[in-house]
Scaffold this active site. Structure first.
Site, PDB file in Angstrom:
ATOM      1  N   GLU A   1      44.379  43.259  34.437  1.00 20.29           N
ATOM      2  CA  GLU A   1      43.156  44.041  34.296  1.00 20.29           C
ATOM      3  C   GLU A   1      43.497  45.371  33.632  1.00 20.29           C
ATOM      4  OE1 GLU A   1      39.883  42.756  37.213  1.00 20.29           O
ATOM      5  OE2 GLU A   1      41.128  44.207  38.260  1.00 20.29           O
TER       6      GLU A   1
ATOM      7  N   GLY B   1      34.845  48.171  34.082  1.00 12.20           N
ATOM      8  CA  GLY B   1      33.568  48.870  34.258  1.00 12.20           C
ATOM      9  C   GLY B   1      33.147  49.694  33.056  1.00 12.20           C
TER      10      GLY B   1
ATOM     11  N   ASN C   1      34.819  39.940  42.147  1.00 11.97           N
ATOM     12  CA  ASN C   1      35.205  41.090  42.977  1.00 11.97           C
ATOM     13  C   ASN C   1      33.984  41.992  43.110  1.00 11.97           C
ATOM     14  OD1 ASN C   1      36.270  43.311  44.198  1.00 11.97           O
ATOM     15  ND2 ASN C   1      37.567  43.929  42.456  1.00 11.97           N
TER      16      ASN C   1
ATOM     17  N   LYS D   1      33.637  44.578  44.928  1.00 10.28           N
ATOM     18  CA  LYS D   1      33.945  45.992  45.204  1.00 10.28           C
ATOM     19  C   LYS D   1      33.095  46.475  46.395  1.00 10.28           C
ATOM     20  CE  LYS D   1      35.422  46.262  40.462  1.00 10.28           C
ATOM     21  NZ  LYS D   1      35.698  47.037  39.268  1.00 10.28           N
TER      22      LYS D   1
ATOM     23  N   SER E   1      35.406  43.975  32.294  1.00 14.38           N
ATOM     24  CA  SER E   1      34.174  43.793  31.525  1.00 14.38           C
ATOM     25  C   SER E   1      33.972  42.357  31.033  1.00 14.38           C
ATOM     26  CB  SER E   1      34.112  44.785  30.359  1.00 14.38           C
ATOM     27  OG  SER E   1      34.075  46.120  30.845  1.00 14.38           O
TER      28      SER E   1
ATOM     29  N   HIS F   1      44.520  46.174  43.349  1.00 12.54           N
ATOM     30  CA  HIS F   1      43.502  46.465  42.331  1.00 12.54           C
ATOM     31  C   HIS F   1      43.689  47.894  41.824  1.00 12.54           C
ATOM     32  CE1 HIS F   1      39.672  47.181  40.403  1.00 12.54           C
ATOM     33  NE2 HIS F   1      39.565  45.872  40.313  1.00 12.54           N
TER      34      HIS F   1
ATOM     35  N   GLU G   1      41.693  50.161  41.248  1.00 11.55           N
ATOM     36  CA  GLU G   1      40.926  51.174  41.996  1.00 11.55           C
ATOM     37  C   GLU G   1      41.663  51.558  43.286  1.00 11.55           C
ATOM     38  OE1 GLU G   1      37.260  48.983  41.912  1.00 11.55           O
ATOM     39  OE2 GLU G   1      37.088  49.396  39.764  1.00 11.55           O
TER      40      GLU G   1
END
Ligand code: 13P
Length: 232
Positions: free
Chosen positions: A155, A161, A7, A9, A191, A85, A87
């Protein structure tokens, strides 16, 4: 065979995407897919990679400024999409309901889907991990159920991150819980790096990885794919 999805991003325009895709060779024994930003999807498809988008809208077309539909992705040769996701959930108001709608539409158009779920640190520390995962997974499950082209990515938000991964034990537990609710392959994300990939990927019920930062360099993405290829 394990699935390793990168991914990207909001990194890599078409030029960098082409460079990456030309240099990347998928190792035998693993399926690797890249998920570039919308603008770079065509460059990745043209380079011969298996490509997923990072999101997809539920309508085929319409007055939805800034969105992209499943038929548009298919026209480009994209094979699937990430939905939900964290985010998107955190910064763009994505809800369990909209994630379910996106999932149903994408699968209905024969796109593959990686639907993301995961708890925040506060939720984990206050003992709500299972409740949060249950709500997220059941909303997808109620909308579509288990589907051949559906994969879930676990996740944990606190591992994204941050350089802080779930332990193998935490990943195994969460994956088993997700699978008890919805019996589909489950990827781990948060990660994942070349030095922890083999341990995470060798856990029971860990069917692959959704990789952020370490998928941006050919070398580290390849190393993670190789780790996955070495585990049946
Ligand atoms: P990192 O691998 O950078 O933690 O990102 C994980 C992720 O969000 C993949 O979707």
């Amino acid at each position: 065979m394990k699935l390793v999805a990168g991914n990207w991003k909001m990194f890599k325009g078409p030029g960098e995407t082409r460079e990456f895709c030309q240099a990347f060779r998928m190792p035998q024994g693993v399926e690797a897919v890249v998920c570039p930003p919308y603008l770079s999807l065509a460059a990745a498809v043209e380079s011969g990679q298996t490509v997923f988008a990072q999101n997809v809208h539920w309508a085929d077309h319409g007055a939805y400024t800034g969105e992209v539909s499943a038929p548009m992705l298919l026209e480009l040769g994209v094979a699937g999409a990430i939905v939900g996701h964290s985010e998107r959930r955190q910064y763009f108001g994505e809800s369990d309901e909209t994630v379910a709608r996106r999932t149903v539409a994408a699968l209905g158009h024969d796109l593959r889907v990686i639907a993301c779920v995961g708890e925040s640190l506060e939720e984990r520390e206050s003992g709500q991990m299972e409740l949060v995962l249950r709500l997220q997974v059941e909303s997808i499950c109620d909308a579509i159920g288990a589907h051949d082209a559906l994969t879930v990515a676990y996740e944990p938000v606190w591992a994204i991150g941050t350089g802080r991964t779930a332990t193998a034990e935490q990943a195994r537990e969460a994956h088993a819980f997700v699978k008890s609710l919805l019996d589909v392959p489950v990827l781990y994300g948060g990660s994942v790096k070349p030095d922890n990939a083999a341990e995470l990927l060798s856990q029971e019920d860990v069917d692959g990885a959704l990789v952020g930062g370490a998928s941006l360099e050919v070398e580290s993405f390849t190393a993670i794919c190789q780790a996955a290829a070495g585990i049946s």
